[in-house]
Design an enzyme around this catalytic site. Structure first.
Site, mmCIF file in Angstrom:
data_model
loop_
_atom_site.group_PDB
_atom_site.id
_atom_site.type_symbol
_atom_site.label_atom_id
_atom_site.label_comp_id
_atom_site.label_asym_id
_atom_site.label_seq_id
_atom_site.Cartn_x
_atom_site.Cartn_y
_atom_site.Cartn_z
ATOM 1 N N PRO A 1 0.744 -1.240 -0.160
ATOM 2 C CA PRO A 1 -0.098 0.067 0.156
ATOM 3 C C PRO A 1 0.396 1.001 0.234
ATOM 4 O O PRO A 1 2.114 1.364 0.396
ATOM 5 C CB PRO A 1 -0.595 0.086 1.496
ATOM 6 C CG PRO A 1 -0.436 -0.894 2.128
ATOM 7 C CD PRO A 1 0.707 -1.590 1.103
ATOM 8 N N SER B 1 7.187 5.017 10.175
ATOM 9 C CA SER B 1 6.834 3.814 9.003
ATOM 10 C C SER B 1 5.450 3.645 8.995
ATOM 11 O O SER B 1 5.088 4.660 9.851
ATOM 12 C CB SER B 1 7.811 3.266 10.006
ATOM 13 O OG SER B 1 6.937 2.322 10.808
ATOM 14 N N LYS B 2 5.283 2.716 7.881
ATOM 15 C CA LYS B 2 4.018 1.816 7.595
ATOM 16 C C LYS B 2 2.794 1.583 9.192
ATOM 17 O O LYS B 2 2.157 0.835 9.006
ATOM 18 C CB LYS B 2 4.734 1.168 6.553
ATOM 19 C CG LYS B 2 4.514 1.459 5.283
ATOM 20 C CD LYS B 2 4.128 0.143 3.525
ATOM 21 C CE LYS B 2 4.599 0.939 2.467
ATOM 22 N NZ LYS B 2 4.286 0.108 1.730
ATOM 23 N N ARG B 3 4.604 0.951 9.618
ATOM 24 C CA ARG B 3 3.977 -0.205 11.128
ATOM 25 C C ARG B 3 3.453 1.201 11.922
ATOM 26 O O ARG B 3 2.238 0.534 13.150
ATOM 27 C CB ARG B 3 4.701 -1.155 11.695
ATOM 28 C CG ARG B 3 5.102 -1.885 10.737
ATOM 29 C CD ARG B 3 6.154 -3.075 10.784
ATOM 30 N NE ARG B 3 7.925 -2.386 11.025
ATOM 31 C CZ ARG B 3 7.962 -2.072 10.552
ATOM 32 N NH1 ARG B 3 7.816 -2.801 8.597
ATOM 33 N NH2 ARG B 3 9.527 -1.648 10.345
ATOM 34 N N ASP B 4 3.715 2.706 11.867
ATOM 35 C CA ASP B 4 3.816 3.067 13.044
ATOM 36 C C ASP B 4 2.199 3.160 13.273
ATOM 37 O O ASP B 4 1.981 3.330 14.672
ATOM 38 C CB ASP B 4 4.238 5.004 12.831
ATOM 39 C CG ASP B 4 5.742 4.732 13.334
ATOM 40 O OD1 ASP B 4 6.370 3.664 14.086
ATOM 41 O OD2 ASP B 4 6.390 4.714 12.907
#
Ligand code: GLU
Length: 504
Positions: free
Chosen positions: A16, A265-268
């Site tokens: 994404p 980051s994408k995970r944040d």
């Protein structure tokens, strides 16, 4: 057309699209529109192992939702196609052969094991192994093997890579790169490695494909993330090698975590509970759209992550951003992502919607919940009441519900606070008063309620709390008199009757 602005957004379809990528797309879009140029979407999918199904469609859907659609793309090709790198292999092959023929790149046959051995050996001696002028003549490549042996190896199908001859002794080693945002940076080419440009599987590496395509697609400005700044010298050297005029470069600052330390980051988003993607990805991760943000709000806060127009105003619509945007005003320092401020931007944009646009949003939500309002006037009167109360569109039903459903239970704490001895009688009297009158104006309604309170020797305030609980279920909600007026006498009486039975 010579000298016209052509910029591109060149994502790799590896998952994404993170909000940082969306900002890059937006800045390219703004720049293109401001200069009446073209905005190109190029899919950089040379690393097929990392390509993820659905990622390209996702990128296009995000741009469409935000209203920053490309002028040229894989699905809307212009005259510079194809727009997917995997479909441009013959172009890269032709160009790599040109560099090799001119002695500016060379075949290398070193195996992974032998390179690993050199790396370890250097490490032992406290050094770093770099494949470049230092040692290229001691390794396995066409520079030492000579034409014939190289040809034999290639003909026998021996795996190879093509490396760029970055720097040779005798050449000046300082190389100046310039960047619109950061000015000039000097790089010592002696320290750089002979980067791999092409592999025997017929695929170019990112660096090579990127430069060849930017040239062939006549890109005038490369606007991309700061993480590519270390590659700038290599890219400019490649333009030099081909004898091409390079585009101008602008490297955008990083987007930082809410705490200000480290790259977002994408995970944040998942970890800290806020969206970092524009729209939902594979039904797993929700985006700004699903979390109740308007596209105009997302564009607004993204535009300000690394740029401002120098004034005090922070609220901009896309067309204003287009006229104000300027690469010279992009900041050097990282921009902090602030989820709370993003909500504020959304609230501001919701408040700025015209009543008819806001009412249409409400209408869709009402219909989704199985109700109908065909009366435009009524819809707008509801809209006026709730528009100031909404921050995210996901809150619309919470605000709209009261116009369609009476409460089934009542806030105990609130009841304790406002329910007095005379409350029951007062509520009966309100129902009485309403049943006697035809349609009332807001003023008449207010006077009627005042009258009921005065008859009991009380002020209007004493009546309003319990009445609100009976109508809404709690002490929250829009202006009560406007709400009563919108509901109409019949529904108000029904809710009073229902409550008086339910509340003991
Ligand atoms: N494919 C690269 C990326 O996804 C593009 C970098 C560039 O714009 O040159 O970041």
């Amino acid at each position: 057309m010579a000298n016209s602005v052509r910029v591109r957004f060149a994502p790799s379809p590896t998952g994404p699209l993170h909000i940082g990528g969306v900002r890059t797309a937006l800045y390219n879009y703004l720049y293109a529109r401001k200069h009446r140029g073209q905005f190109v979407l190029r899919i950089e999918d040379t690393d097929q192992k990392r390509s993820v199904d659905g990622a390209e469609e996702y990128i296009q859907s995000c741009l469409a939702w935000l209203g920053i659609q490309p002028d040229e793309s894989p699905t809307q090709p212009g005259s510079f196609g194809p727009y997917r790198q995997s479909e441009r292999r013959n172009l890269y092959q032709k160009h790599i052969l040109e560099l090799v023929d001119r002695g500016l790149a060379y075949y290398a046959f070193d195996t992974a094991e032998s390179l690993e051995h050199h790396r370890k050996d250097h490490e032992k001696r406290g050094k770093t192994f770099t494949y470049n002028w230092h040692n290229r003549m001691k390794l396995s490549n066409s520079l030492i093997l000579g034409k014939e042996k190289t040809k034999e190896k290639l003909d026998s199908g021996h795996p190879y890579v093509v490396r760029f001859l970055m720097w040779e002794e005798g050449e000046p080693s300082l190389f100046t790169c310039s960047d619109i945002i950061r000015g000039s940076v000097s790089v010592d080419c002696k320290l750089l490695d002979d980067k791999i440009l092409y592999k025997s599987d017929g695929m170019p590496t990112y660096h090579f494909a990127n430069v060849v395509d930017d040239h062939l697609m006549e890109i005038s400005q490369v606007i991309r993330g700061e993480e590519w700044l270390p590659s700038l010298a290599l890219h400019l050297k490649l333009y030099d090698a081909f004898g091409w005029t390079p585009p101008e470069f602008a490297h955008l600052p990083l987007i930082l975590k809410p705490g200000g330390k480290g790259k977002l980051s994408k995970r944040d988003g998942d970890k800290m509970g806020f969206p970092v993607f524009p729209i939902k990805w594979k039904g797993e991760i929700m985006g700004f759209k699903e979390e109740g943000y308007l596209p105009e709000a997302v564009l607004n806060f993204l535009a300000l992550l690394g740029w401002n127009d120098g004034g005090e105003n922070e609220i901009f619509l896309l067309k204003e951003l287009i006229s104000l945007f300027d690469l010279e005003r992009v900041h050097h320092a990282g921009a902090r992502f602030d989820p709370e401020k993003n909500k504020w931007f959304n609230q501001q944009h919701i408040q700025r919607l015209s009543l008819s646009d806001f009412s249409s949003l409400c209408k869709a939500v009402i219909e989704n919940h199985g109700f109908v309002v065909n009366d435009e006037k009524k819809l707008k009167s509801i809209g006026i009441m709730i528009q100031p109360r909404v921050v995210l569109t996901t809150e619309l039903w919470r605000e709209l519900k009261v116009f369609f459903e009476g409460p089934k239970d009542y806030d105990e704490n609130a009841l304790q606070k406002v329910w007095k001895e005379k409350t029951l009688g007062l509520l009966h009297a309100v129902a009485e008063m309403l049943s006697r009158s035809e349609e009332m104006t807001l003023e008449e309604l207010k006077d009627g309620l005042k009258g009921v309170a005065e008859d009991a020797g009380l002020g209007l305030g004493v009546l309003m709390g319990p009445l609100r609980i009976v109508i809404v279920g709690s002490l929250s909600g829009p202006d009560l008199i406007s709400l009563l007026n919108a509901l109409g006498a019949k529904e108000v009486i029904r809710r009073i009757d229902f409550a008086l039975k339910a509340i003991k």
